[in-house]
Design an enzyme around this catalytic site. Structure first.
Site, PDB file in Angstrom:
ATOM      1  N   GLU A 461       0.384  -1.327  -0.027  1.00 40.02           N
ATOM      2  CA  GLU A 461      -0.681   0.033   0.093  1.00 40.02           C
ATOM      3  C   GLU A 461       0.756   1.287  -0.056  1.00 40.02           C
ATOM      4  O   GLU A 461       0.943   2.530   0.935  1.00 40.02           O
ATOM      5  CB  GLU A 461      -1.225  -0.148   1.265  1.00 40.02           C
ATOM      6  CG  GLU A 461      -1.782  -0.746   0.835  1.00 40.02           C
ATOM      7  CD  GLU A 461      -3.073  -1.096   1.916  1.00 40.02           C
ATOM      8  OE1 GLU A 461      -4.650  -1.661   2.180  1.00 40.02           O
ATOM      9  OE2 GLU A 461      -2.684  -1.157   3.279  1.00 40.02           O
ATOM     10  N   GLU A 524      -4.667 -10.543   0.103  1.00 42.46           N
ATOM     11  CA  GLU A 524      -5.190  -9.602   0.540  1.00 42.46           C
ATOM     12  C   GLU A 524      -6.480 -10.357   0.682  1.00 42.46           C
ATOM     13  O   GLU A 524      -7.216 -10.139   0.095  1.00 42.46           O
ATOM     14  CB  GLU A 524      -5.141  -8.840   1.621  1.00 42.46           C
ATOM     15  CG  GLU A 524      -3.664  -8.241   2.190  1.00 42.46           C
ATOM     16  CD  GLU A 524      -3.815  -7.001   3.409  1.00 42.46           C
ATOM     17  OE1 GLU A 524      -5.223  -6.063   3.252  1.00 42.46           O
ATOM     18  OE2 GLU A 524      -2.725  -6.300   2.870  1.00 42.46           O
TER      19      GLU A 524
END
Length: 1021
Positions: A461, A524
């Site tokens: 991220e 994820e």
């Protein structure tokens, strides 16, 4: 010390001062025997410096004590104390823990950080034996958050940053025989903090091991070993590069002996290679290849390891040092969109894992790491993504040994820049390239020799930019044996795989059907926050169907709760905001498959069932014909045994064991189970359990890895004898209607037609209810949906009774009918409903609830069913349905059908953040009895969901921690027609449509009967 903006910790171009080049994390030994122990304590060249160090905490570098590192200033001065190393100072009473998911907890002005930068000064003495003097001595820090300076005996040694990476310094010039003084100054914030904005607690200090290594002046500086199979994956080659470095003086000619030993100690390959005379400080690299015939392959299912011994010997052949390593023969490839290990497609049954302990934060012991690995293996997990930084080096040794695939991730996340609308700000700024590449380089160099590491990840991220491309290029240029991953590289421009987070099931199907030469990994998925996740089965249906979808990693392994105590000594787990830490992301840090104390959650049991490596399909259950499918990647099924039984009404009626054939991965075989016809009353199930035949490192023989259940048909049985009955009597007194039959007395509100009390044999069974409800205490995965639920006032629904009547039927049963509107305030929608009680002479109360929505109803309901209160003494619960743990519509595969019993307290699931919990699905009946066995039973027509708590839904909803709950003197029972699914919408997708409880016409019946467990079976219908 003053902050003049020329500080080391605010210069993103200065990554270290005098830190050694990154290298493999290994321990040298004096001889082969000690080396083969692989124990750090077995080496006389290793000295652990962990312990309690002198410590001073200051609010800023300027306020930290000056020259604290000098010998003349080493006194127990005011403000100094003792602190554990490894450890975090916030968990020792200095400063406070601070949790954010993506916020930077300081003003964003890279590379600068606040002048009020908490600073920890550490000191300790260490002893250097006489025989160490003259050798090379290095000082190794495995993890320091976030930047630090080092002094030895008052002399500056160096500086380093990068919190979750190794920093090593050559301190040979600074040490002396006897006692030496080590001083370290640690800064909470540095320019590196901008690259470390991971979803976790901000915690500071020396939190991993600190140790010294002693090596001869001519020593093995590093090595890199890789394995390569032939085209048939039969024979292999061990490629090895060994860097030998001289010390301060020229070296004499030497040699490196290489030995590869199998598990029995037999030599599988060997070689001896000369090292020429080297100038001071010169490095010579030996590059050789050893042929190995038919080595045992390493995989997560077959973690076969060989002992590699690298012996550096002088010109006379005497060993100068021995470096051991455990080698696994495995080859990682991507072919035709598939991820292969040793030529076989693999499926990543993975989890994301943070280093965490509820008392020590990211300072995690070897025993705790081993506990994680063993539990993962027992729950059918075969892969770990080290979210979002390199873990402790010993974790990878455990993964090598026990068998886990590792996607190792660089210590890199700049998530907070999303909030200022510039996610790529640092990632696409060439001025930060060196800082980015440093993080991948140090990770790869440290862990390159671990067979468990099958993929490198560039971080998490952090947007995407030129710096990621530079990281990938360096990584691929150095190590060509592993693919590169990064979720932020949406087009897989720099990476070898596509990767996404929290992709919906529909998107995953689309990914699977897309033709590409690169696989797609969901790094994820299934956000395991609180009660959930739901929808796991559907994800794995997709992963099992599409070769291009080699699995993924559930978020995440553990709740990051920090253990705290109330003033009166009650334990709870803290999350964001509990320490006055602002801004914070609340309990978003409580999102694991195991609770902070590492107790498995219901979600982990569900995941184990969904990912089990053996599937069974009933071809003809009554004849015992079953088809089994091997979902392993490598193993055949003959290492398992099939243990089976037949249960009738919860009792074992038949049982046996079968040996399994050697079914190859992906293949099926038909098995004949010698079941006999079932002639008893009650539900009959054939239960299959696939268990290990022998002990493993992670479980004993008989450990269950998979199971299945099939309903069995039954021969007709004679009808039961009729129950004892009495005439049904009823009368009214004031606003109450009394109904009596046998020993049962029911009291109704005659205006509303609702049950007020129910008594049996002088005992009050029901205190209030049953009453219709659609509300449940919100779960974490309702995080966004609950706003609409409250907006529609689903938590404030009311009964408006429009008509109530009662009469005796021709069969002598009393029928009580109550028509009502169930609606919220404010709006004009609602449900038109009817309660219909039928009371017969046996004391049985049958309640039928039917209704339908009217108007512009909301999209979904939390639940639909009945709520009542019963006396607190009826806390022994027995049921026929799924169990033994909690189950919900989209999370019930782990629930086996059977007859179970538990106390009300044991039905409760202790989520850190209280919420709806404890539901049991697909139940035929449930009974509530007291200590003596008296109570009542409820049967669903055809089935029901139930839960029972000493708390109301409102109690759970108001509580922020378990310690906020106070047990009531009554038990709240929910008898539900339907429950809404769980989903994982706290971060991932919501419930799948088939699990959404949408308003609709419904009809639901429960039968309640007084019951004594000492007298008869609760199966009364």
């Amino acid at each position: 010390m003053t902050n003049n903006r020329n500080n080391d910790w605010e210069n993103h171009k200065l990554l270290h001062r005098n830190r050694m080049e990154a290298r493999s994390c290994f321990i040298p030994y004096a001889d082969a025997d000690s080396a083969l122990t692989h124990e750090r304590g077995g080496s006389d060249r290793f000295m652990l410096l962990n312990g309690h160090w002198d410590f001073h905490y200051a609010p800023s570098p300027a306020a930290a004590p000056e020259r604290f590192y000098a010998e003349e200033n080493v006194t127990e001065a005011e403000g100094w104390s003792r602190i554990p190393v490894p450890g975090h100072w916030q968990l020792c009473g200095y400063g406070r823990p601070h949790y954010t998911d993506l916020y930077y907890p300081f003003p964003v002005q890279p590379p600068y950080v606040p002048a009020e930068n908490p600073t920890g000064s550490y000191r300790r003495r260490f002893y250097v034996p006489a025989d160490w003097i003259g050798d090379r001595i290095t000082l190794n820090f495995q993890g320091v958050d976030s930047a630090f300076h080092v002094w030895v005996n008052g002399s500056p040694v160096g500086y380093s940053q990068g919190s979750r990476m190794t920093s090593e310094f050559d301190i040979t010039p600074y040490v002396k025989e006897g006692y030496n003084l080590l001083a370290v100054r640690v800064y909470q914030w540095s320019d590196g903090s901008y690259l470390e904005d991971q979803d976790m607690w901000w915690l500071s200090g020396i939190f991993r091991d600190v140790y010294l290594l002693r090596q001869p002046q001519l020593h093995i500086a590093d090595f890199f070993c890789t394995t390569e199979f032939d085209a048939d994956y039969r024979d292999a080659r061990l490629h090895i590069a060994i860097a030998v470095k001289s010390g301060e003086a020229p070296s004499r000619q030497a040699a490196v002996r290489v030995q590869l030993l199998d598990a029995s100690g037999r030599e599988a390959a060997a070689g001896s290679f000369s090292v020429p005379t080297l100038a001071p400080g010169e490095t010579y690299t030996v590059r050789e290849t050893l042929a190995v015939e038919s080595p045992k392959r390493w995989s997560a299912e077959t973690p076969n390891l060989y002992d590699l011994l690298l012996t550096l010997a002088d010109s006379e052949g005497s060993p100068l040092e021995v470096v051991p390593w455990r080698v696994g023969f495995r080859q990682v490839e991507i072919k035709e969109g598939r991820l292969l290990v040793n030529g076989a497609p693999v499926t990543l049954r993975g989890v994301n894992r943070h280093d965490h302990h509820p008392d020590t934060g990211r300072a995690v012991t070897l025993d705790t790491m081993r506990e994680d690995v063993v539990m993962m293996k027992r729950f059918n997990i075969n892969a770990v993504r080290t979210a979002h930084y390199p873990n402790d080096p010993r974790f990878y040794e455990l993964c090598d040994k026990y068998g886990l695939y590792v996607m190792e991730e660089a210590d890199l996340e700049t998530h907070g820049f999303e909030l200022i609308g510039d996610a790529n700000r640092l990632s696409d700024d060439p001025a930060w390239q060196e800082a980015y590449v440093d993080r991948i380089e140090r990770m790869v160099m440290r862990d390159k020799n671990h067979p468990s590491v099958i993929m490198w990840s560039l971080g998490n991220e952090s947007g995407f930019g030129c710096n990621h491309e530079a990281m990938a290029a360096w990584c691929r240029g150095y190590d060509k044996t592993r693919p590169v991953h990064y979720e932020g590289d949406k087009e897989a421009k720099a990476c070898d795989v596509y990767s996404t987070m929290y992709s919906s099931h529909e998107k995953c199907i689309a990914f699977g059907e897309t033709e590409s030469g690169k696989p797609h990994i969901v790094c994820e998925y299934a956000h395991a926050m609180g009660n959930g996740p739901g929808g796991l089965k559907e994800y794995w249906d997709i992963f099992n169907k599409y070769e291009r979808m080699p699995g993924g990693f559930v978020w995440e392994w553990i709740d990051h709760g920090l253990r705290q105590f109330t003033p009166d000594g009650r334990e709870y787990y803290a999350y964001g905001g509990d320490f006055g830490d602002e801004p914070n992301n609340g309990n978003f840090v409580i999102d694991g498959l195991v609770f902070p104390d590492r107790t498995p959650s219901p979600g982990l049991y569900e995941l184990k069932k969904i990912m089990e490596p053996v599937e069974a399909e009933a071809l003809d259950p009554s004849a015992g014909k079953v088809r089994i499918r091997n979902r392993y990647d490598v193993l055949t099924l003959d290492h398992l045994r099939l243990v089976w039984n037949v249960t009738v009404a919860g009792e074992v009626a038949q049982s046996g064991q079968l040996e399994l054939p050697p079914v190859a991965p992906g293949e099926t075989a038909d098995v004949q189970i010698p079941v006999r016809p079932v002639r008893n009353a009650g539900e009959a199930w054939c239960n299959l359990s696939f268990v290990t035949k022998s002990d493993t490192l992670w479980a004993g023989h008989g450990h269950e890895v998979a199971w299945a259940q099939f309903a069995l048909p039954q021969a007709a049985v004679a009808p039961r004898t009729a129950r004892v009955c009495s005439p049904v009597r009823h009368w009214t007194e004031g606003a109450r209607l009394y109904v009596e039959s046998l020993d049962s007395l029911a009291v109704f509100d005659k205006r509303r037609g609702m049950l007020l009390e129910w008594h049996y044999a002088g005992m009050q069974l029901v205190r209030s209810g049953p009453e219709m409800t659609v509300w449940r205490a919100p779960i974490d995965n309702d995080m966004y949906a609950v706003q609409d639920m409250r907006k529609n006032y689903l938590d404030r629904m009311t009964h408006d009774v429009q008509q109530c009547s009662w009469s005796l039927s021709d069969e002598g049963k009393l029928v009580i009918s109550s028509r009502f509107r169930f609606a919220p305030p404010v709006y004009d929608w609602g449900f038109d409903c009817e309660y219909r009680y039928t009371i017969d002479g046996s004391g049985k109360l049958s309640l039928e609830l039917c209704g339908g929505p009217q108007g512009s109803v909301p999209k979904a309901l939390p639940r639909l069913g009945l709520q009542m209160e019963i006396a607190s003494s009826f806390d022994r619960v027995k049921w026929s349905g799924r169990g033994p743990g909690e189950t919900y519509p989209d999370s019930k595969e782990s629930g086996r059908f059977g007859v179970y019993q538990a106390t009300v307290d044991a039905l409760y699931t202790p989520y850190v953040y209280p919420q709806e919990n404890g539901n049991r699905s697909d139940c035929r009946w449930v009974s509530f009895t007291d200590l003596m066995g008296a109570g009542f039973v409820v049967a669903g027509q055809p089935q029901l969901h139930f839960s029972a708590h000493r708390y109301s839904a409102q109690d759970l909803e108001r509580a922020k921690h378990a310690t906020d709950l106070r047990k009531r003197d009554a038990i709240t029972v929910h008898l539900d027609y339907m429950q809404n699914g769980l989903g994982s919408a706290s971060c991932g997708p919501a419930q799948l449509p088939q699990y959404e409880l949408r308003p609709h016409d419904f009809r639901f019946r429960v039968d309640l009967l007084p019951f004594n467990d000492n007298a008869r079976s609760p199966v009364f219908l």
